[in-house]
Design a protein around this motif. Structure first.
Motif, PDB file in Angstrom:
ATOM      1  N   VAL A 252       0.833  -1.205   0.000  1.00 37.25           N
ATOM      2  CA  VAL A 252       0.000   0.000   0.000  1.00 37.25           C
ATOM      3  C   VAL A 252       0.874   1.265   0.000  1.00 37.25           C
ATOM      4  CG1 VAL A 252      -0.267   0.069   2.535  1.00 37.25           C
ATOM      5  CG2 VAL A 252      -2.014   1.080   1.075  1.00 37.25           C
TER       6      VAL A 252
ATOM      7  N   THR B 207      -6.193  -5.962  -4.608  1.00 32.58           N
ATOM      8  CA  THR B 207      -7.272  -6.137  -3.626  1.00 32.58           C
ATOM      9  C   THR B 207      -6.809  -5.590  -2.275  1.00 32.58           C
ATOM     10  OG1 THR B 207      -6.436  -8.279  -2.968  1.00 32.58           O
ATOM     11  CG2 THR B 207      -8.032  -8.248  -4.783  1.00 32.58           C
ATOM     12  N   GLU B 208      -7.751  -5.474  -1.367  1.00 28.88           N
ATOM     13  CA  GLU B 208      -7.437  -4.991  -0.012  1.00 28.88           C
ATOM     14  C   GLU B 208      -6.373  -5.877   0.628  1.00 28.88           C
ATOM     15  OE1 GLU B 208      -8.336  -2.456   2.066  1.00 28.88           O
ATOM     16  OE2 GLU B 208      -9.087  -1.542   0.220  1.00 28.88           O
ATOM     17  N   ASP B 209      -6.541  -7.196   0.461  1.00 24.18           N
ATOM     18  CA  ASP B 209      -5.592  -8.150   1.059  1.00 24.18           C
ATOM     19  C   ASP B 209      -4.190  -7.933   0.489  1.00 24.18           C
ATOM     20  OD1 ASP B 209      -7.574  -9.156   2.501  1.00 24.18           O
ATOM     21  OD2 ASP B 209      -7.914 -10.954   1.249  1.00 24.18           O
TER      22      ASP B 209
ATOM     23  N   LEU C 288      -2.934  -5.297  -0.819  1.00 28.97           N
ATOM     24  CA  LEU C 288      -2.358  -4.020  -0.391  1.00 28.97           C
ATOM     25  C   LEU C 288      -1.729  -4.130   0.999  1.00 28.97           C
ATOM     26  CD1 LEU C 288      -5.088  -1.518  -1.651  1.00 28.97           C
ATOM     27  CD2 LEU C 288      -2.745  -1.689  -2.455  1.00 28.97           C
ATOM     28  N   GLY C 289      -2.186  -5.055   1.783  1.00 28.73           N
ATOM     29  CA  GLY C 289      -1.659  -5.214   3.142  1.00 28.73           C
ATOM     30  C   GLY C 289      -0.384  -6.051   3.195  1.00 28.73           C
TER      31      GLY C 289
END
Ligand code: ATP
Length: 771
Positions: free
Chosen positions: A611, A693-695, A697-698
């Motif tokens: 991110v 995806t959000e995952d 980015l982490g």
């Protein structure tokens, strides 16, 4: 952690292994081709440009790729380089022949039809002549505005920028090449006050670049097996060969081509390149000569006798007296003044065009070019009508004078609006003729005075004005031929005056015309050595060499007093950040730190969160980021990562990891190695095209295997002039400024670099680490 935050340059501990300055290495794998064209060739802005990467990025991937190379790779690489030099020569030679063939034939048909019609009606002849020109110019401007905007102009400022380290998007595309070739045919065949020589340099560069990248991927004309030269360094070498080939083809001046590349376009040179450029130019000379021989027997229509520039004025003045040096120096002064004025006027007009005219769109550009075509046709047709004809001299086989027979078609001297067959119109001879024939006429060194001063002055004023106005229209346009025509006109005028003044000397006006041409080019383009050799090669008269040198030196000195050379001015106007050969004086009193005062360096930590990388790429436009690592001794810089490499990593996603700790090398087998070996340009790739995806980015990414571990580094108190020279000579893109280091781990002298050489010479061609 430092993710995506502004960060000062960290302490220099651990920097000892980064080089302060390094010897230039021979090679690197690099950027792919430019994939986008600018929307408007005129409106190039700094945003449309990006620096090239000539540096070898010696990351893990590079080393791994080196290890995987077979023993046949080296000879294959060298052989391919020479093969490409050959192909560039053949390709550029063929392109030049095609352009000349088309231009000569179009011009031939135009003049034949016009001369046939004016026997019955001058008005209809004028109409046909104008419409013919208009159609050709329209085709040219239409191609450029709708198909290949980057093909407008000569292309030399952009190529100069490219070889200085700045890539202008779109200049080396396949469609630019096509646009340049067909656009030149239209603009030159359409009789505008411009030439095809500059565009030929651009054409050679495009051919070289396309060959280097294995063809055009976009048009499915590419081949994988030749895609070995994708690095910016290799492409730069090929483009240099292409430029030389362009000049060699345009003027049939192979040595001039080599010197042009050396003096005018490239900022960087080495002996291996010199040999290849020399070879390419020689190939061009052979190809062009073969075509000329073939065409001389009449197989190519109107092309043959008058095509290609070669103004052999042997038979003219072979010696000179010291009294003539003064008028010759005056020619140099006039050249410097008129050349500088030309540069200034074209600069103003181009600025005005960009601000008010070309912003209004393609239609305005098309209308403008067509209007200039109409004005040019009218002037070149109507003005000669106002002149009286002169009788031809007695036809003497030794004089070489070809008075028109049949009237006005092939002969150098044009019978236009003359009452008798054996008469010629001196103004029409230069105005109403192909450019090459007109120049040949002006250079002619015969025993009688072919031109009246009135005709020469009329032509000079009108053609100079037309050349200034035509410069910058949206068509491919070179300035060599207009420059030669302008210069030879006032040169001849001075010659006429000198003939009258020094009656006893054997003075030829044609010789003065030649010197005038050299002086104008010197005064406008500011080239000396290459121009001198080109002039000698095209006139085939070595005895005039000292005179050409004299006028070139004078005209350059006078021109330099007022402004910069034409190409430098135009490059600056287009926003191309050219680095001159010398740093500005003020840089001697500044240091590296002054150049990046108040700068907050955007760094990335070795293991960054995805991110954070995305955020850094979104909020910054920079193409390189220092990477820092936190160790026991605190924070240290471990290298530089390119935006393009980050984009490849984010797109591939295969290196994302859950752990925030370094994973080390070994991840590369999941990638296409060449993506990281090449300092691939980020052109055509954008962070906005990457969806995560959000995952994802982490997750984390370890940048160590992909970064350049040995970027160039200078101490903060190094003078900016020294940094400048380093930057330019090594063709750098980024340079780190660091505090003065606290300790030295070693010292290298010349002797440390004289390692036992492998006997194989070809190794010198290769990247340092591969040998
Ligand atoms: P180029 O445009 O030549 O390819 P670049 O894109 O990496 O290189 P720019 O962003 O055009 O560099 O540089 C603009 C300004 O930003 C320059 O003054 C430069 O010193 C500065 N700059 C470049 N990279 C960084 C960075 N990582 N952190 C802070 N400033 C930077």
């Amino acid at each position: 952690m430092l993710s995506g935050v502004d960060h000062d340059v960290p302490d220099g501990i651990g920097m000892a292994r980064l080089a302060w300055t390094r010897l230039p290495t021979a090679d690197g794998e690099g950027a792919g081709p430019s994939t986008s064209a600018v929307a408007d060739g005129e409106l190039l802005s700094a945003a449309a440009m990006e620096s090239l990467d000539y540096e070898v990025i010696e990351n893990y991937a590079y080393r791994e790729e080196q290890a995987q190379r077979s023993k046949f790779w080296v000879p294959y690489y060298v052989m391919l380089k020479w093969l490409f030099s050959l192909l560039i020569g053949v390709g550029t030679g063929l392109a030049a022949i095609f352009i000349n063939l088309a231009v000569e034939n179009f011009s031939g048909w135009k003049y034949t039809a016009t001369f046939a019609i004016i026997k019955h009606s001058y008005f209809v002849g004028f109409f046909v002549y104008t419409v013919f020109n208009l159609a050709l110019v329209f085709s040219s401007v239409y191609i450029v505005t709708n198909f290949a905007p980057a093909a407008a102009g000569s292309g030399i400022p952009e190529i100069k920028g490219y070889l200085n380290g700045v890539d202008t998007h779109g200049i080396l595309l396949f469609r630019t090449l096509v646009g340049k070739i067909f656009g030149s045919i239209g603009s030159v065949g359409g009789g505008l006050a411009l030439g095809k020589e500059g565009p030929l340099v651009h054409t050679g560069a495009c051919i070289a670049s396309l060959l280097g990248q294995g063809g055009s991927a976009k048009y499915h004309l590419s081949s994988r097996w030749v895609r070995i030269f994708e690095s910016d360094r290799d492409r730069r070498d090929l483009v240099t060969c292409g430029c030389a080939a362009g000049v060699a083809a345009a003027f049939r001046a192979p040595v001039g081509g080599v010197l042009f590349a050396l003096e005018e376009v490239t900022s960087w040179w080495r002996s291996h390149l010199m040999w290849r450029v020399f070879f390419t130019s020689a190939v061009v000379a052979v190809v062009v000569r073969s075509a000329m021989n073939w065409c001389n027997s009449g197989k190519c229509g109107h092309f043959g006798a008058g095509g290609f520039i070669i103004w052999d004025i042997s038979g003219g003045q072979e010696d000179y007296s010291y009294q003539e040096l003064f008028p010759m120096a005056i020619i140099g002064v006039i050249g410097g003044l008129l050349g500088a004025l030309f540069n200034q006027l074209t600069l103003y007009i181009t600025k005005w065009r960009r601000t008010y005219l070309h912003k209004k769109g393609k239609r305005v550009q098309i209308f403008e070019a067509c209007l200039i075509s109409l004005v040019t046709s009218t002037i070149s047709f109507v003005l000669p009508l106002l002149r009286k004809c002169s009788p031809c001299p007695q036809l003497d086989t030794n004089s070489g004078i070809e008075c028109p027979h049949p009237p006005g078609t092939d002969g150098n001297f044009v019978n236009f609006y003359c009452s008798k067959d054996r008469e010629y119109n001196d103004l029409a001879t230069i105005f109403f003729n192909t450019q090459d024939d007109a120049i040949r006429n002006l250079f002619s060194a015969k025993t009688f005075h072919e031109y009246s001063a009135q005709s020469l002055i009329t032509f000079l004023v009108m053609f100079y004005s037309l050349a200034v106005v035509t410069f910058g229209t949206a068509v491919p346009a070179g300035q060599f031929v207009p420059g030669i025509m302008i210069g030879s006109t006032y040169g001849r005028l001075v010659g006429m005056f000198v003939v009258k003044f020094y009656k006893k000397l054997n003075i030829e006006e044609g010789t003065y015309a030649l010197l005038g041409a050299a002086s104008f080019l010197g005064g406008s383009m500011r080239m000396t050595v290459s121009l001198c050799v080109i002039m000698v090669e095209i006139t085939n008269n070595l005895k005039l060499l000292p005179l050409i040198m004299l006028v070139l030196l004078v005209s350059k000195a006078v021109g330099d007093f007022f402004n910069e050379g034409l190409y430098e001015e135009q490059a600056r106007l287009r926003g191309i950040p050219l680095l001159d050969s010398r740093p500005k004086q003020v840089m001697r009193n500044m240091n590296a730190r002054d150049a990046c005062k108040n700068q907050k360096v955007v760094c990335l930590p070795r293991v960054s969160r995805v991110v954070d990388i995305v955020s850094v790429l979104r909020t910054n436009k920079h193409n390189g980021f220092p990477v820092v690592d936190r160790g026991l001794n605190g924070e240290s810089v471990i290298g530089l990562i390119l935006r393009s490499h980050l984009l490849v990593l984010l797109q591939a996603k295969v290196d994302f990891q859950n752990s925030p700790f370094p994973c080390g090398p070994g991840v590369l087998n999941r990638h296409n190695l060449s993506d990281f070996v090449k300092p691939a340009s980020s052109k055509g790739k954008s962070i906005d095209d990457i969806h995560l995806t959000e995952d994802e980015l982490g997750l984390y990414l370890d940048l160590a295997p992909f970064l350049n571990p040995s970027p160039y580094v200078v101490p903060e108190d190094m003078s900016l002039a020294k940094v400048y020279n380093l930057f330019r000579q090594l063709g750098l893109r980024h340079i780190f400024v660091v505090p003065r280091p606290s300790r030295v781990v070693g010292l290298i002298t010349r002797k440390d670099l004289l390692l036992e050489e492998d006997s194989n010479n070809v190794m010198a061609e290769l990247p340092s680490t591969s040998v």
